[in-house]
Design an enzyme around this catalytic site. Sequence first.
Site, mmCIF file in Angstrom:
data_model
loop_
_atom_site.group_PDB
_atom_site.id
_atom_site.type_symbol
_atom_site.label_atom_id
_atom_site.label_comp_id
_atom_site.label_asym_id
_atom_site.label_seq_id
_atom_site.Cartn_x
_atom_site.Cartn_y
_atom_site.Cartn_z
ATOM 1 N N GLU A 1 42.064 32.436 34.095
ATOM 2 C CA GLU A 1 42.873 32.674 35.624
ATOM 3 C C GLU A 1 43.429 31.322 36.210
ATOM 4 O OE1 GLU A 1 41.450 34.237 39.840
ATOM 5 O OE2 GLU A 1 40.066 33.887 38.529
ATOM 6 N N HIS B 1 44.435 29.732 39.061
ATOM 7 C CA HIS B 1 44.099 29.945 40.405
ATOM 8 C C HIS B 1 44.310 28.306 41.157
ATOM 9 C CE1 HIS B 1 41.267 30.110 43.838
ATOM 10 N NE2 HIS B 1 41.178 31.581 43.445
ATOM 11 N N ASP C 1 47.045 34.176 39.190
ATOM 12 C CA ASP C 1 46.730 34.621 40.646
ATOM 13 C C ASP C 1 47.584 34.145 41.531
ATOM 14 O OD1 ASP C 1 45.092 33.567 43.121
ATOM 15 O OD2 ASP C 1 43.456 34.570 42.102
ATOM 16 N N HIS D 1 46.331 38.668 39.399
ATOM 17 C CA HIS D 1 45.489 38.763 40.515
ATOM 18 C C HIS D 1 46.560 38.764 41.594
ATOM 19 C CE1 HIS D 1 41.470 37.553 38.915
ATOM 20 N NE2 HIS D 1 41.770 38.794 38.811
ATOM 21 N N GLU E 1 44.073 41.827 45.293
ATOM 22 C CA GLU E 1 42.939 41.186 45.443
ATOM 23 C C GLU E 1 42.910 40.692 46.752
ATOM 24 O OE1 GLU E 1 40.379 37.813 43.016
ATOM 25 O OE2 GLU E 1 42.498 37.288 43.387
#
Length: 367
Positions: free
Chosen positions: A146, A148, A178, A276, A312
């Site tokens: 991920e 992020h 993300d 995400h 999300e």
Amino acid sequence: MTSLGTPIQGVTLYSFTRAFHARQYDLDGLIRKVAAEGFGPGLELIGFSSLRGFPDGIDDAFVGQFRDLVAEVDLIPTSLAVNVDTGIRRDRLMNHDELVEYMSKQIEVAARLGFPIARVQISLTPDAMESLLPVAEKYGVTLALEVHADQHGAHERVLALRDRYEKLDSPLLGFTADWGATVTGFAPSLLEAYRRRGAAEDLLRQVVELWNGFYAEGPPNTQKVHGERFGAFIGLAARSGRPDLGIDFAINGTGLFGPAPLDTWLEIMPWVRHVHGKFFGIDENGEEPSVPVRDLVRQLVENGYSGAISSEYEGWHWNNWQDPFDIIRGEQAVQRSAAANAGSAMITDASEARRILNSHLAQPVRG
């Protein structure tokens, strides 16, 4: 010329954490609710927060029940979020071999439950990802690290992983993108939450101005710059007589609202295996005011992305006055509209989604 992508609509149960923790739903009931609301067909879970006894306590009986349930409600397991808890011991960090063993157990459970992707985390180094590749091959699970906030597609740590992926040349190594890394404004719902905690309007104005200044400067490409920005939010709160809000400002201002421009995703786009669809709220106009959802969906479509987007909703952390199911419904409507405007469509049919997801994950990275 790259063919237009057809992203698959989906959701992560993380979006409904407040309702799940309040025991409004058990796992079975929440999965059924997601299916009934039409939030699928994609379904994402977090291992440690959704599954009791994860990973060692997941027995064959539970695996059978879970697989039967998702088949019954016609959802598609897309990604199981697994954790890299390098600091789980009190005395020291895990060593390399311990980390590989710890991750292997979680990846095995992902495979048993039918998840083709395991979302892993940024604390895995390129060497660790290379060591986990045989585990991914053993279980047939794609490891999607991920990206992020405070990292982003052009961050030094992410580029080091990308370069190792390119060397290893395996479709089982990639990224989860993300959207919180590419935010364009401080979430209005969080500002409202601070008001409800007694924050003065002048302080909130300064918080927004500080974040906007970092946005104008561009994203932090090193951990040193990230640390300096984190400290700036703490200092602002202290100078304003609200030191109790300092860590909160800093975590959200740097760790949830990443200021990277959209084109940073292009640095890793060929390796994006999962997305995400991070967002924080839907306004009175039916739009996300702080995350450029429409531009992000268009970017994915134009770059041929046909994997899943897990909506999300992160605003549940502070927003206790709105229904998360209504908010997800609104955000997914924005995604579908954006895909249509880009000349494509979000995939909402389960049978079609299965076929497309299998093809997406089977393709060579630069296929």
